[in-house]
Design a protein around this motif. Structure first.
Motif, PDB file in Angstrom:
ATOM      1  N   GLU A 245       0.827  -1.203   0.000  1.00 34.01           N
ATOM      2  CA  GLU A 245       0.000   0.000   0.000  1.00 34.01           C
ATOM      3  C   GLU A 245       0.867   1.261   0.000  1.00 34.01           C
ATOM      4  OE1 GLU A 245      -3.013  -0.254   2.879  1.00 34.01           O
ATOM      5  OE2 GLU A 245      -3.909   1.658   2.321  1.00 34.01           O
ATOM      6  N   ASP A 246       1.941   1.245   0.802  1.00 31.73           N
ATOM      7  CA  ASP A 246       2.842   2.401   0.848  1.00 31.73           C
ATOM      8  C   ASP A 246       3.536   2.607  -0.496  1.00 31.73           C
ATOM      9  OD1 ASP A 246       2.240   3.051   3.421  1.00 31.73           O
ATOM     10  OD2 ASP A 246       3.844   1.835   4.286  1.00 31.73           O
ATOM     11  N   VAL A 247       3.904   1.500  -1.155  1.00 29.91           N
ATOM     12  CA  VAL A 247       4.552   1.609  -2.464  1.00 29.91           C
ATOM     13  C   VAL A 247       3.597   2.298  -3.440  1.00 29.91           C
ATOM     14  CG1 VAL A 247       5.575   0.342  -4.408  1.00 29.91           C
ATOM     15  CG2 VAL A 247       5.932  -0.474  -2.073  1.00 29.91           C
ATOM     16  N   PHE A 248       2.327   1.871  -3.400  1.00 27.40           N
ATOM     17  CA  PHE A 248       1.315   2.466  -4.274  1.00 27.40           C
ATOM     18  C   PHE A 248       1.074   3.932  -3.926  1.00 27.40           C
ATOM     19  CE2 PHE A 248      -0.149  -1.818  -5.488  1.00 27.40           C
ATOM     20  CZ  PHE A 248      -0.220  -1.605  -6.841  1.00 27.40           C
ATOM     21  N   MET A 249       1.010   4.202  -2.637  1.00 32.61           N
ATOM     22  CA  MET A 249       0.735   5.572  -2.206  1.00 32.61           C
ATOM     23  C   MET A 249       1.831   6.508  -2.705  1.00 32.61           C
ATOM     24  SD  MET A 249      -2.115   5.806  -0.984  1.00 32.61           S
ATOM     25  CE  MET A 249      -3.372   4.626  -0.617  1.00 32.61           C
ATOM     26  N   ASN A 250       3.072   6.018  -2.694  1.00 39.09           N
ATOM     27  CA  ASN A 250       4.176   6.804  -3.242  1.00 39.09           C
ATOM     28  C   ASN A 250       3.894   7.156  -4.687  1.00 39.09           C
ATOM     29  OD1 ASN A 250       5.846   7.075  -1.125  1.00 39.09           O
ATOM     30  ND2 ASN A 250       7.040   5.220  -1.540  1.00 39.09           N
ATOM     31  N   TYR A 251       3.334   6.156  -5.403  1.00 36.47           N
ATOM     32  CA  TYR A 251       3.014   6.367  -6.807  1.00 36.47           C
ATOM     33  C   TYR A 251       1.971   7.461  -6.986  1.00 36.47           C
ATOM     34  CZ  TYR A 251       5.272   3.644 -10.314  1.00 36.47           C
ATOM     35  OH  TYR A 251       6.170   3.203 -11.221  1.00 36.47           O
ATOM     36  N   TYR A 252       0.887   7.352  -6.226  1.00 32.88           N
ATOM     37  CA  TYR A 252      -0.182   8.361  -6.319  1.00 32.88           C
ATOM     38  C   TYR A 252       0.414   9.745  -6.096  1.00 32.88           C
ATOM     39  CZ  TYR A 252      -3.649   4.622  -5.365  1.00 32.88           C
ATOM     40  OH  TYR A 252      -4.432   3.510  -5.379  1.00 32.88           O
ATOM     41  N   ASP A 253       1.215   9.862  -5.016  1.00 29.31           N
ATOM     42  CA  ASP A 253       1.730  11.172  -4.630  1.00 29.31           C
ATOM     43  C   ASP A 253       2.718  11.714  -5.649  1.00 29.31           C
ATOM     44  OD1 ASP A 253       0.220  10.832  -2.478  1.00 29.31           O
ATOM     45  OD2 ASP A 253       1.830  10.361  -1.086  1.00 29.31           O
ATOM     46  N   ARG A 254       3.644  10.834  -6.064  1.00 30.89           N
ATOM     47  CA  ARG A 254       4.689  11.286  -6.977  1.00 30.89           C
ATOM     48  C   ARG A 254       4.102  11.829  -8.263  1.00 30.89           C
ATOM     49  NH1 ARG A 254       8.028   6.891  -6.517  1.00 30.89           N
ATOM     50  NH2 ARG A 254       7.694   6.170  -8.620  1.00 30.89           N
TER      51      ARG A 254
END
Ligand SMILES: Nc1ncnc2c1ncn2[C@@H]1O[C@H](COP(=O)(O)OP(=O)(O)OP(=O)(O)O)[C@@H](O)[C@H]1O
Ligand SMILES: [Mg+2]
Length: 296
Positions: free
Chosen positions: A282-291
């Motif tokens: 989930e954190d890996v994905f969240m990084n994606y959303y944010d980036r």
């Protein structure tokens, strides 16, 4: 098996989906992730042939799902995000109605699924809890053993035990060669079942990734407790590793892939304790959303 090509739909308010493209191979489980309002359900409705695209197309086994909807429906199983049941029906009468629509002849699988998901089919749907309704919808999507199953947030409303039953059902069908596309907000569920996943935001596909690739992007955080605080100091000065946190003889080191260096450096000292924390998918994905959000 399933190809989405340059699919676009703009709603009057300017929202929608824009040039969505991806394809799902036979026997593959493809995950569809994204925040609320990202365009998951809109894409899925186009895949099912319920909406006419402004541009682009969807094909299942080479058949266009909008222009050849009548033929394609026979190959598909579908669980909508919000199920609209017909007034006055019980679980059983709804499932039998759906079975007739599909021209289903064998009912053994339906019985078996009802048994697995443990619900009383005689209850009027109007009196069912959200989870019970969801179970009826899942049975309807799987019972005729379609080649392609499209699921819009399949486990929403299911308790943890039933989520497990669902995941096992997907894995079992996958082993038989069934193709899946499913949207979800549940990262463990995607991790357990999917081969690849797409991330969609504001109607645009940000990335399509192999699940293993995503897992290799997961960072580990090692918490090393040195026997002597003096050793910790030398380690921090000389190891060449990124250090995230220091508290006396306790040091936290984020590591992504370069385990050899971490092990070589720590093995020089007496270590009292070693803890490891894995970054969630989930954190890996969240990084994606944010980036990507920040890039716009
Ligand atoms: N029929 C419609 N008319 C107008 N706007 C719509 C329509 N359907 C969807 N939208 C808009 O399109 C966007 C995408 O909605 P969609 O339901 O596809 O999102 P989603 O990814 O499924 O979200 P959720 O995770 O909340 O289910 C939203 O801004 C929504 O308000
Ligand atoms: Mg939705």
């Amino acid at each position: 098996m399933l190809t989405v090509e340059q699919l676009s739909k703009t709603f009057p308010n300017g929202k929608g989906i824009f040039n969505v493209s991806f394809s799902v191979k036979k026997g593959e489980v493809f995950g569809f992730l994204g925040p609320n309002g990202a365009g998951k359900s809109t894409t899925i409705r186009h895949i099912m042939g319920f909406m006419k695209p402004d541009k682009g197309s969807v094909t299942v086994s080479g058949l266009n799902t909008w222009t050849q909807q009548g033929i394609v429906q026979k190959y598909l199983g579908y669980l909508p995000g919000e199920i609209a049941f017909i007034e006055g029906m019980t679980g059983k009468s709804f499932l039998d109605f759906m079975a007739e629509m599909q021209g289903m002849k064998q009912f053994a699988r339906q019985d078996e699924l009802i048994d697995r998901f443990q619900f009383d089919v005689k209850t009027p749907i109007r009196k069912m809890s959200k989870g019970m309704k969801q179970k009826v919808g899942i049975v309807a999507a799987f019972m005729h053993q379609p080649e392609v199953i499209i699921l819009d947030e399949p486990t929403s409303g299911l308790d943890p035990l039933m989520q497990k039953v669902f995941i096992n059902l997907v894995l079992e069908e996958k082993a038989r060669g069934t193709t899946f596309l499913m949207s979800s907000h549940s990262f463990p569920e995607i991790e357990r079942t999917c081969d690849r996943a797409a991330i969609i935001k504001d109607g645009v596909i940000l990335t399509v990734k192999d699940i293993h690739e995503l897992q290799s992007m997961q960072r580990k955080l090692f918490e090393v407790t040195f026997e002597r605080a003096a050793d910790a100091e030398v380690f921090i000065r000389t190891s060449g590793l990124v250090i995230e946190f220091i508290d006396g003889n306790r040091v936290r080191v984020p590591v992504q892939g370069e385990y050899a260096q971490f092990l070589a450096e720590t093995s020089k000292y007496a270590i009292r304790n070693l803890d490891v924390f894995t970054q969630s998918l989930e954190d890996v994905f969240m990084n994606y959303y944010d980036r990507k959000g920040a890039l716009q």
